[in-house]
Write a protein that holds these residues in place. Structure first.
Motif, PDB file in Angstrom:
ATOM      1  N   VAL A 192       0.854  -1.183   0.000  1.00 24.62           N
ATOM      2  CA  VAL A 192       0.000   0.000   0.000  1.00 24.62           C
ATOM      3  C   VAL A 192       0.891   1.234   0.000  1.00 24.62           C
ATOM      4  N   VAL A 193       0.484   2.225  -0.791  1.00 24.16           N
ATOM      5  CA  VAL A 193       1.264   3.440  -0.937  1.00 24.16           C
ATOM      6  C   VAL A 193       0.356   4.639  -0.715  1.00 24.16           C
ATOM      7  N   LEU A 194       0.929   5.680  -0.114  1.00 21.14           N
ATOM      8  CA  LEU A 194       0.221   6.945   0.074  1.00 21.14           C
ATOM      9  C   LEU A 194       0.786   7.971  -0.892  1.00 21.14           C
ATOM     10  N   PHE A 195      -0.084   8.466  -1.770  1.00 24.63           N
ATOM     11  CA  PHE A 195       0.270   9.575  -2.651  1.00 24.63           C
ATOM     12  C   PHE A 195      -0.302  10.858  -2.051  1.00 24.63           C
ATOM     13  N   ASP A 196       0.532  11.873  -1.922  1.00 18.58           N
ATOM     14  CA  ASP A 196       0.065  13.197  -1.510  1.00 18.58           C
ATOM     15  C   ASP A 196      -0.034  14.053  -2.772  1.00 18.58           C
ATOM     16  N   GLN A 197      -1.259  14.283  -3.220  1.00 15.40           N
ATOM     17  CA  GLN A 197      -1.517  15.017  -4.455  1.00 15.40           C
ATOM     18  C   GLN A 197      -2.024  16.427  -4.169  1.00 15.40           C
ATOM     19  N   GLN A 243      -3.317   3.417  -2.520  1.00 16.08           N
ATOM     20  CA  GLN A 243      -3.428   2.436  -3.590  1.00 16.08           C
ATOM     21  C   GLN A 243      -2.581   1.220  -3.263  1.00 16.08           C
ATOM     22  N   GLY A 244      -2.945   0.112  -3.894  1.00 11.28           N
ATOM     23  CA  GLY A 244      -2.204  -1.129  -3.731  1.00 11.28           C
ATOM     24  C   GLY A 244      -3.095  -2.232  -3.184  1.00 11.28           C
ATOM     25  N   PRO A 245      -2.622  -3.460  -3.226  1.00 14.73           N
ATOM     26  CA  PRO A 245      -3.459  -4.594  -2.811  1.00 14.73           C
ATOM     27  C   PRO A 245      -3.857  -4.571  -1.335  1.00 14.73           C
ATOM     28  N   LYS A 246      -3.151  -3.820  -0.496  1.00 19.72           N
ATOM     29  CA  LYS A 246      -3.501  -3.727   0.923  1.00 19.72           C
ATOM     30  C   LYS A 246      -4.229  -2.421   1.255  1.00 19.72           C
ATOM     31  N   ALA A 247      -4.549  -1.629   0.217  1.00 23.36           N
ATOM     32  CA  ALA A 247      -5.122  -0.305   0.460  1.00 23.36           C
ATOM     33  C   ALA A 247      -6.493  -0.376   1.106  1.00 23.36           C
ATOM     34  N   MET A 248      -7.370  -1.252   0.612  1.00 21.59           N
ATOM     35  CA  MET A 248      -8.728  -1.284   1.133  1.00 21.59           C
ATOM     36  C   MET A 248      -8.756  -1.756   2.583  1.00 21.59           C
ATOM     37  N   ALA A 249      -7.878  -2.669   2.951  1.00 21.45           N
ATOM     38  CA  ALA A 249      -7.829  -3.105   4.347  1.00 21.45           C
ATOM     39  C   ALA A 249      -7.447  -1.942   5.255  1.00 21.45           C
ATOM     40  N   LEU A 250      -6.482  -1.138   4.828  1.00 17.20           N
ATOM     41  CA  LEU A 250      -6.088   0.030   5.613  1.00 17.20           C
ATOM     42  C   LEU A 250      -7.217   1.056   5.666  1.00 17.20           C
ATOM     43  N   LEU A 251      -7.873   1.287   4.533  1.00 13.09           N
ATOM     44  CA  LEU A 251      -8.970   2.256   4.501  1.00 13.09           C
ATOM     45  C   LEU A 251     -10.122   1.826   5.409  1.00 13.09           C
ATOM     46  N   HIS A 257       0.617  -2.103   8.200  1.00  8.02           N
ATOM     47  CA  HIS A 257       0.313  -2.594   6.855  1.00  8.02           C
ATOM     48  C   HIS A 257       1.509  -2.444   5.907  1.00  8.02           C
ATOM     49  N   GLY A 258       2.624  -1.962   6.431  1.00 10.30           N
ATOM     50  CA  GLY A 258       3.789  -1.739   5.575  1.00 10.30           C
ATOM     51  C   GLY A 258       3.633  -0.557   4.646  1.00 10.30           C
ATOM     52  N   LEU A 259       2.876   0.463   5.048  1.00 14.00           N
ATOM     53  CA  LEU A 259       2.615   1.633   4.201  1.00 14.00           C
ATOM     54  C   LEU A 259       3.906   2.343   3.816  1.00 14.00           C
ATOM     55  N   ARG A 260       3.977   2.740   2.577  1.00 14.67           N
ATOM     56  CA  ARG A 260       5.045   3.613   2.092  1.00 14.67           C
ATOM     57  C   ARG A 260       4.427   4.915   1.580  1.00 14.67           C
ATOM     58  N   GLN A 261       5.077   6.035   1.862  1.00 13.96           N
ATOM     59  CA  GLN A 261       4.731   7.292   1.213  1.00 13.96           C
ATOM     60  C   GLN A 261       5.521   7.395  -0.081  1.00 13.96           C
ATOM     61  N   ALA A 262       4.892   7.863  -1.134  1.00 18.11           N
ATOM     62  CA  ALA A 262       5.585   8.037  -2.415  1.00 18.11           C
ATOM     63  C   ALA A 262       6.112   9.451  -2.531  1.00 18.11           C
ATOM     64  N   GLY A 263       7.400   9.558  -2.780  1.00 16.41           N
ATOM     65  CA  GLY A 263       7.995  10.854  -3.055  1.00 16.41           C
ATOM     66  C   GLY A 263       7.884  11.213  -4.525  1.00 16.41           C
ATOM     67  N   ALA A 264       8.447  12.358  -4.873  1.00 16.05           N
ATOM     68  CA  ALA A 264       8.324  12.863  -6.242  1.00 16.05           C
ATOM     69  C   ALA A 264       8.964  11.925  -7.257  1.00 16.05           C
ATOM     70  N   ARG A 265      10.059  11.256  -6.890  1.00 13.92           N
ATOM     71  CA  ARG A 265      10.735  10.389  -7.853  1.00 13.92           C
ATOM     72  C   ARG A 265       9.839   9.203  -8.216  1.00 13.92           C
ATOM     73  N   ALA A 266       9.281   8.542  -7.210  1.00 15.45           N
ATOM     74  CA  ALA A 266       8.394   7.419  -7.497  1.00 15.45           C
ATOM     75  C   ALA A 266       7.107   7.893  -8.166  1.00 15.45           C
ATOM     76  N   TYR A 267       6.564   8.999  -7.674  1.00 20.57           N
ATOM     77  CA  TYR A 267       5.295   9.481  -8.228  1.00 20.57           C
ATOM     78  C   TYR A 267       5.420   9.800  -9.714  1.00 20.57           C
TER      79      TYR A 267
END
Length: 456
Positions: free
Chosen positions: A49-54, A161-169, A231-241
């Motif tokens: 699961v990843v967190l995008f800050d848009q 987003q990601g396969p673990k996103a809905m469980a976290l939500l 849940h092993g959440l990662r935040q996405a930085g600009a490079r990954a985004y």
């Protein structure tokens, strides 16, 4: 105030040369480059699961009033049957000749209120027509951070987003059931803060985009990070985004078809010279003195499926003539390993070196354009957004090519680097190189094609 039309005149009436030599580099995501490391951040949307800050890199245009739907219907190729509050859709607009202006996400906020979110070119187009077309509407802009660095934003905008996103939500949600039907809007409550949601996904897994008042953003993010740790959440930085688009099969930034012709002259005179359209850059081996060579049709980007001739709109007559085709097709290109290695090896060789491919995204202009070649070196299309993805262990790009070269497994060649080298200060001296590539579908991830795209 100098207009875009004035600026083009200063370049001898050649907007192609103006954009090729613009000093502005690639589109900016003004968030930290990495929160951990970009490879693991890429893996998160495929494996966890990843967190995008848009919240800061897109333009929001709020349009309100009794003529909102008439305005949108007059401008967009889409049908608006069934659209209304708590619905969302992609909005696609073209010029009188049927060439693409751009696309954004359209949110139905109320009976007479919508929000258009994305890069500035489409909000600009809608605002111009709202202000000059005699519509009973008002517009309000919430500018991306790069255009208004000191202005507070109205909302935060996050995405899990990601396969673990809905469980976290589900764990985070303090309200009623979550709306997960594709591109439907709903609500979520996190840390006592209510937010609106949009259901969509990538990487073949469901997820939600959600937004609320900017002042709620810190508390909501803190709750996400706390709950996400297990849940092993990662935040996405600009490079990954910056690499998301190539994996998901979306081309974010067509050259808007507004730079020449009488039909768009009034628009160019309305646009400031310092607008996105006035300062954006074209970069890559696909070089032409004719700006029209950079224009695309809805079919080039696979938007032909949303064109509906059930209403009158700008460009309808032109699109009706184009509808039968033939049409170029959007594909994914997987770059040959040996060719990529030759580029990187050349950086340790004598001058002139190959053009640098920064990782994970190699593009260096707002509108990346590299030439794609077919038999006997004939140019058959263009490649855009070259990206390394650890999820595919490959360099890939999206491309638009003539239909006979679009079958999966077909072989083409790419030109990497400019010749001649443009005046853009972000471009170093280099030599152009040719390398092979294999055609694959888009999105490149099979699960994305089989679930996310089909749900669309």
């Amino acid at each position: 105030m100098k207009s875009l039309e004035d600026k083009i005149a200063e370049w001898g009436g050649n907007p192609a040369r103006m954009l090729q030599n613009s000093p502005v580099g690639k589109y900016v995501y003004p968030i930290p480059a990495e929160f951990s490391n970009w490879m693991e951040e890429q893996r998160a949307w495929r494996e966890g699961v990843v967190l995008f800050d848009q919240s800061v890199h897109m333009t929001d245009l709020y349009v309100r009033g009794p003529d909102v739907m008439r305005l949108l219907s007059d401008l967009a190729v889409n049908s608006f049957k069934g659209f209304g509050p708590n619905k969302a859709k992609q909005i696609v607009c073209v010029n009188e000749e049927g060439f693409l202006i751009g696309d954004c996400i359209l949110f139905g906020l109320g009976e007479d209120e919508v929000n258009i979110v994305g890069r500035p070119n489409l909000p600009n187009w809608v605002q111009f027509h709202a202000e000059t077309g005699g519509y009973d509407v008002t517009v309000e802009r919430d500018e991306r951070r790069i255009d208004a660095p000191d202005a507070p934003r109205k909302t935060y905008r996050y995405e899990l987003q990601g396969p673990k996103a809905m469980a976290l939500l589900e764990e985070l949600n303090e309200g009623g059931p979550l709306v997960t039907k594709f591109f439907q809007m709903g609500e979520i409550t996190i840390a006592g803060c209510r937010a609106r949601t949009l259901s969509h996904g990538m990487g073949g897994a469901e997820g939600l985009e959600f937004w609320g008042p900017a002042e709620d953003g810190p508390a909501v993010k803190a709750a996400i990070l706390k709950a996400g740790a297990s849940h092993g959440l990662r935040q996405a930085g600009a490079r990954a985004y910056s690499s998301v688009a190539a994996e998901s099969g979306w081309i974010p930034s067509p050259v808007p078809a507004i730079y020449e012709g009488e039909a768009t002259r009034a628009y160019r005179e309305w646009l400031p010279a310092a607008s996105f359209e006035g300062v954006a850059s074209i970069g890559g081996s696909f070089q032409s003195d004719d700006i029209r060579d950079y224009y695309v049709t809805p079919w080039d980007f696979d938007y032909g499926r949303v064109v509906k001739f059930d209403h009158d709109f700008i460009g309808r007559a032109a699109l009706e003539k184009m509808a039968e085709g033939p049409h170029r097709q959007k594909i994914t290109l997987v770059w040959d390993r040996d060719g990529v290695l030759e580029i990187f090896a050349g950086l340790m060789g004598p001058d002139p070196k190959p053009k640098l491919m920064e990782m994970p995204t190699g593009h260096y202009a707002a509108h990346p354009f590299d030439a794609v070649l077919g038999g006997e070196g004939r140019r058959i299309g263009f490649s855009t957004y070259p990206t390394y993805t650890v999820n595919e262990s490959a360099w890939i790009s999206l491309a638009v090519v003539e239909p006979e070269f679009a079958s999966p497994g077909s072989r083409v060649e790419l030109l990497w680097g400019e010749d001649p080298v443009s005046e853009k200060p972000v471009v170093e001296r280099h030599r152009q190189m040719r390398l092979g590539a294999e055609v694959q579908p888009w999105p490149i991830h099979a699960a994305s094609r089989e679930s996310y795209r089909k749900r669309g």
